[in-house]
Design a protein around this motif. Structure first.
Motif, mmCIF file in Angstrom:
data_model
loop_
_atom_site.group_PDB
_atom_site.id
_atom_site.type_symbol
_atom_site.label_atom_id
_atom_site.label_comp_id
_atom_site.label_asym_id
_atom_site.label_seq_id
_atom_site.Cartn_x
_atom_site.Cartn_y
_atom_site.Cartn_z
ATOM 1 N N GLY A 163 0.768 -1.089 0.005
ATOM 2 C CA GLY A 163 0.080 -0.058 0.262
ATOM 3 C C GLY A 163 0.874 1.340 0.110
ATOM 4 O O GLY A 163 0.307 2.500 0.463
ATOM 5 N N HIS A 164 1.935 1.072 -0.532
ATOM 6 C CA HIS A 164 2.962 2.553 -0.291
ATOM 7 C C HIS A 164 2.490 3.560 -1.270
ATOM 8 O O HIS A 164 2.158 3.725 -2.413
ATOM 9 C CB HIS A 164 4.225 2.236 -1.032
ATOM 10 C CG HIS A 164 5.016 0.931 -0.296
ATOM 11 N ND1 HIS A 164 4.350 -0.454 -0.937
ATOM 12 C CD2 HIS A 164 5.810 0.748 0.433
ATOM 13 C CE1 HIS A 164 5.218 -1.128 -0.234
ATOM 14 N NE2 HIS A 164 6.159 -0.631 0.331
ATOM 15 N N GLY A 165 1.674 4.856 -0.644
ATOM 16 C CA GLY A 165 1.268 6.080 -1.062
ATOM 17 C C GLY A 165 -0.221 5.768 -1.205
ATOM 18 O O GLY A 165 -0.832 6.782 -1.775
ATOM 19 N N ALA A 166 -1.173 4.540 -1.076
ATOM 20 C CA ALA A 166 -2.418 4.500 -0.946
ATOM 21 C C ALA A 166 -3.118 5.496 -0.139
ATOM 22 O O ALA A 166 -2.559 5.613 1.123
ATOM 23 C CB ALA A 166 -2.900 3.025 -1.008
ATOM 24 N N THR A 167 -4.229 6.050 -0.315
ATOM 25 C CA THR A 167 -4.965 6.701 0.630
ATOM 26 C C THR A 167 -6.379 6.450 0.758
ATOM 27 O O THR A 167 -7.123 5.702 -0.263
ATOM 28 C CB THR A 167 -5.167 8.395 0.118
ATOM 29 O OG1 THR A 167 -5.573 8.301 -1.126
ATOM 30 C CG2 THR A 167 -3.457 8.800 -0.255
ATOM 31 N N GLY A 170 -8.286 10.674 1.457
ATOM 32 C CA GLY A 170 -7.114 11.522 1.890
ATOM 33 C C GLY A 170 -6.002 11.144 2.682
ATOM 34 O O GLY A 170 -4.853 12.011 2.691
ATOM 35 N N ARG A 171 -6.070 10.158 3.573
ATOM 36 C CA ARG A 171 -5.233 9.762 4.473
ATOM 37 C C ARG A 171 -4.273 8.695 4.054
ATOM 38 O O ARG A 171 -4.863 7.698 3.423
ATOM 39 C CB ARG A 171 -5.804 9.516 5.874
ATOM 40 C CG ARG A 171 -6.537 10.742 6.583
ATOM 41 C CD ARG A 171 -7.289 10.010 7.651
ATOM 42 N NE ARG A 171 -8.604 9.256 7.303
ATOM 43 C CZ ARG A 171 -9.175 8.446 8.083
ATOM 44 N NH1 ARG A 171 -8.864 8.389 9.460
ATOM 45 N NH2 ARG A 171 -10.212 7.793 7.530
ATOM 46 N N ARG A 172 -3.208 8.958 4.209
ATOM 47 C CA ARG A 172 -2.027 7.741 3.593
ATOM 48 C C ARG A 172 -2.214 6.381 4.446
ATOM 49 O O ARG A 172 -2.310 6.518 5.856
ATOM 50 C CB ARG A 172 -0.859 8.393 3.459
ATOM 51 C CG ARG A 172 -0.308 9.538 2.882
ATOM 52 C CD ARG A 172 0.183 9.117 1.504
ATOM 53 N NE ARG A 172 0.703 10.540 0.919
ATOM 54 C CZ ARG A 172 1.102 10.059 -0.346
ATOM 55 N NH1 ARG A 172 1.191 9.328 -1.119
ATOM 56 N NH2 ARG A 172 1.802 11.477 -0.891
ATOM 57 N N ALA A 173 -2.001 5.401 3.752
ATOM 58 C CA ALA A 173 -1.766 4.134 4.311
ATOM 59 C C ALA A 173 -0.593 4.429 5.276
ATOM 60 O O ALA A 173 0.474 4.915 4.943
ATOM 61 C CB ALA A 173 -1.605 3.145 3.440
ATOM 62 N N GLY A 174 -0.710 3.825 6.376
ATOM 63 C CA GLY A 174 0.226 4.028 7.425
ATOM 64 C C GLY A 174 0.239 4.845 8.275
ATOM 65 O O GLY A 174 1.044 5.016 9.281
ATOM 66 N N ALA A 179 -0.317 1.372 14.326
ATOM 67 C CA ALA A 179 0.964 1.088 13.549
ATOM 68 C C ALA A 179 0.784 0.452 12.225
ATOM 69 O O ALA A 179 -0.311 -0.276 11.936
ATOM 70 C CB ALA A 179 1.935 0.289 14.544
ATOM 71 N N ALA A 180 1.675 0.535 11.407
ATOM 72 C CA ALA A 180 1.523 -0.004 10.146
ATOM 73 C C ALA A 180 2.804 -0.721 9.883
ATOM 74 O O ALA A 180 4.076 -0.295 10.150
ATOM 75 C CB ALA A 180 1.191 1.035 8.897
ATOM 76 N N GLY A 194 17.094 -5.302 -2.321
ATOM 77 C CA GLY A 194 17.140 -6.430 -1.531
ATOM 78 C C GLY A 194 15.994 -6.511 -0.653
ATOM 79 O O GLY A 194 15.072 -5.854 -0.476
ATOM 80 N N ASP A 195 16.143 -7.034 0.664
ATOM 81 C CA ASP A 195 15.143 -7.127 1.599
ATOM 82 C C ASP A 195 14.936 -5.696 2.611
ATOM 83 O O ASP A 195 16.014 -5.106 2.761
ATOM 84 C CB ASP A 195 15.225 -8.265 2.687
ATOM 85 C CG ASP A 195 14.041 -9.226 2.033
ATOM 86 O OD1 ASP A 195 13.257 -9.024 1.521
ATOM 87 O OD2 ASP A 195 14.313 -10.520 2.429
ATOM 88 N N GLY A 196 13.962 -5.465 2.879
ATOM 89 C CA GLY A 196 13.871 -4.134 3.867
ATOM 90 C C GLY A 196 12.589 -4.036 4.291
ATOM 91 O O GLY A 196 11.346 -4.565 3.622
ATOM 92 N N GLY A 197 12.096 -3.278 5.225
ATOM 93 C CA GLY A 197 10.795 -2.915 5.816
ATOM 94 C C GLY A 197 10.972 -1.807 6.961
ATOM 95 O O GLY A 197 11.921 -1.181 7.052
ATOM 96 N N ALA A 198 9.818 -1.281 7.168
ATOM 97 C CA ALA A 198 9.714 -0.366 8.229
ATOM 98 C C ALA A 198 8.208 -0.184 8.763
ATOM 99 O O ALA A 198 7.178 -1.045 8.560
ATOM 100 C CB ALA A 198 9.762 0.820 7.424
ATOM 101 N N VAL A 199 7.948 0.191 10.189
ATOM 102 C CA VAL A 199 7.015 0.230 10.796
ATOM 103 C C VAL A 199 6.896 1.903 10.879
ATOM 104 O O VAL A 199 7.658 2.581 11.278
ATOM 105 C CB VAL A 199 7.199 -0.191 12.349
ATOM 106 C CG1 VAL A 199 5.852 0.231 13.292
ATOM 107 C CG2 VAL A 199 7.539 -1.504 12.158
ATOM 108 N N THR A 200 5.511 2.270 10.594
ATOM 109 C CA THR A 200 4.986 3.754 10.870
ATOM 110 C C THR A 200 3.961 3.532 11.993
ATOM 111 O O THR A 200 3.215 2.647 11.981
ATOM 112 C CB THR A 200 4.493 4.372 9.654
ATOM 113 O OG1 THR A 200 3.558 3.604 9.133
ATOM 114 C CG2 THR A 200 5.582 4.628 8.633
#
Length: 376
Positions: A163-167, A170-174, A179-180, A194-200
């Motif tokens: 969902g990177h950038g989905a809304t 008007g509110r962004r995913a994350g 938390a996301a 490669g691999d990577g991730g994040a929590v918002t």
């Protein structure tokens, strides 16, 4: 044969930012800044701002992100977490890895997403959280879901791996749940090398706990003082640098996906049914998935393959039917099970041309026509 239609075109994506990526790699080698460092700090700040969240913690991958959220919320043995049946197994896997029980629910047939209506009957006194999976690039109706979960004291965790950038309105995913979790697997809309991730999250205390647990349980700002049991799940410095470069292009690339999706909706023959994009949602079309309602999927796939058109399936086996999650009285989820044998993912990436979309749809139309002729 004419040129193939690629399912995903990472080569073109990377060629557009190759000089900057080369420079980032050269800097990593010159400085030996491989784990952590300034690019991780900068990416975390930039991605938090992009997601309209207060905090971002870079981690090793998207599955770790979900597991760390659950762990930091002290969800574990004896607790239940509601999960859609039709997600990638990592969503349920994260729940099981912290010792909690994934409780599967069905989804809306027009969007393939969970709703307040599908979740509400599954909430019990043991329910601690719901995984809101923004599947295929479209957000769950978060207002509807929160209206069910908040009164019950159930946390909503966004699985925003797609969902990177989905809304939503008007509110962004994350930015909408407690938390996301994000994945930066290379094929994602925002993909690392490669691999990577994040929590918002907007919860400062939660972000601090997750940051500590992801770094061996270290007390922040110390090296050898560990105050909780942690793990090693860190975002590499070079991956953060690459993600910063690509984040600047993400909205443009997402718009390319949306343009391709609009063309698919214009040219698709009627027996290939795409999922509805809800009025209040803005999908980023991580995948463009259709249900084939007249011709079996293998026949359609063979026709596409014969014309050099790549395709995929996301996902052919619902989670509750996967061996690790089967139980003696296994539940059934009619929508997820029926659609699992119908769905197919058509080529989708920012660089898909109108001619390529029309070519895909022309093959689908020929398959449909052949089926109609055989039935006549």
């Amino acid at each position: 044969m004419t040129n193939p239609v690629k399912f995903l075109d990472l080569h073109t994506t990377h060629s557009q930012v190759r000089p900057a990526l080369d420079e980032a790699w050269n800097q990593a080698l010159e400085t030996s800044g491989f784990v952590g460092g300034k690019h991780v700090d900068l990416f975390e700040a930039e991605f938090a701002a992009y997601c309209e969240a207060d905090y971002c913690v870079g981690v090793g991958n998207g599955t770790d992100a979900l597991e760390l959220i659950l762990d930091a919320l002290e969800i574990g043995p004896g607790d239940e977490v509601i999960v859609p049946a039709n997600t990638f197994i990592a969503t349920a896997e994260a729940v099981a890895r912290v010792g909690a029980t994934p409780i599967f629910v069905d989804v809306d047939p027009t969007t393939a997403l969970i709703t307040g209506e599908t979740v509400a009957p599954a909430i019990t006194e043991r329910t601690k959280a719901v995984m809101a999976v923004h599947l295929y690039g479209q957000t769950v109706n978060m207002d509807d879901l929160l209206a069910v979960c908040d009164p019950a004291g159930v946390k909503v965790i966004e699985d925003s791996a797609q969902g990177h950038g989905a809304t939503w309105r008007g509110r962004r995913a994350g930015s909408m749940g407690i938390a996301a979790g994000f994945s930066f697997y290379p094929g994602k809309n925002l993909g690392a090398l490669g691999d990577g991730g994040a929590v918002t999250t907007n919860d400062a205390a939660l972000a601090e706990v997750i940051r500590s647990k992801a770094n061996h349980g270290r007390k922040l700002d110390t090296k050898y003082e560990h105050h909780v049991l942690g793990r090693n799940s860190r975002l590499d410095g070079f991956q953060a640098a690459a993600l910063r470069i690509k984040l600047a292009e993400l909205d443009r690339w997402n718009e390319g996906r949306r343009n391709a999706a609009a063309l698919y909706r214009k040219f698709l023959p009627e027996s290939f049914v795409p999922y509805v994009e809800m009025e209040d949602a803005k999908s980023v079309y991580h995948l463009f998935v259709v249900r084939t309602t007249k011709v079996d999927r293998d026949t359609v796939g063979a026709a596409l393959q014969a014309e050099g058109i790549q395709w995929g399936i996301h996902y052919p086996i619902p989670c509750h039917i996967q061996v690790p999650f089967m139980v003696e009285d296994n539940p059934t989820f009619p929508v997820s099970e029926e659609q699992a044998v119908q769905i197919m993912s058509l080529p989708m990436h920012p660089h898909l041309t109108p001619a390529e979309v029309e070519r895909v749809c022309a093959v689908l139309a020929s398959v449909e026509a052949a089926a109609d002729s055989a039935a006549a």
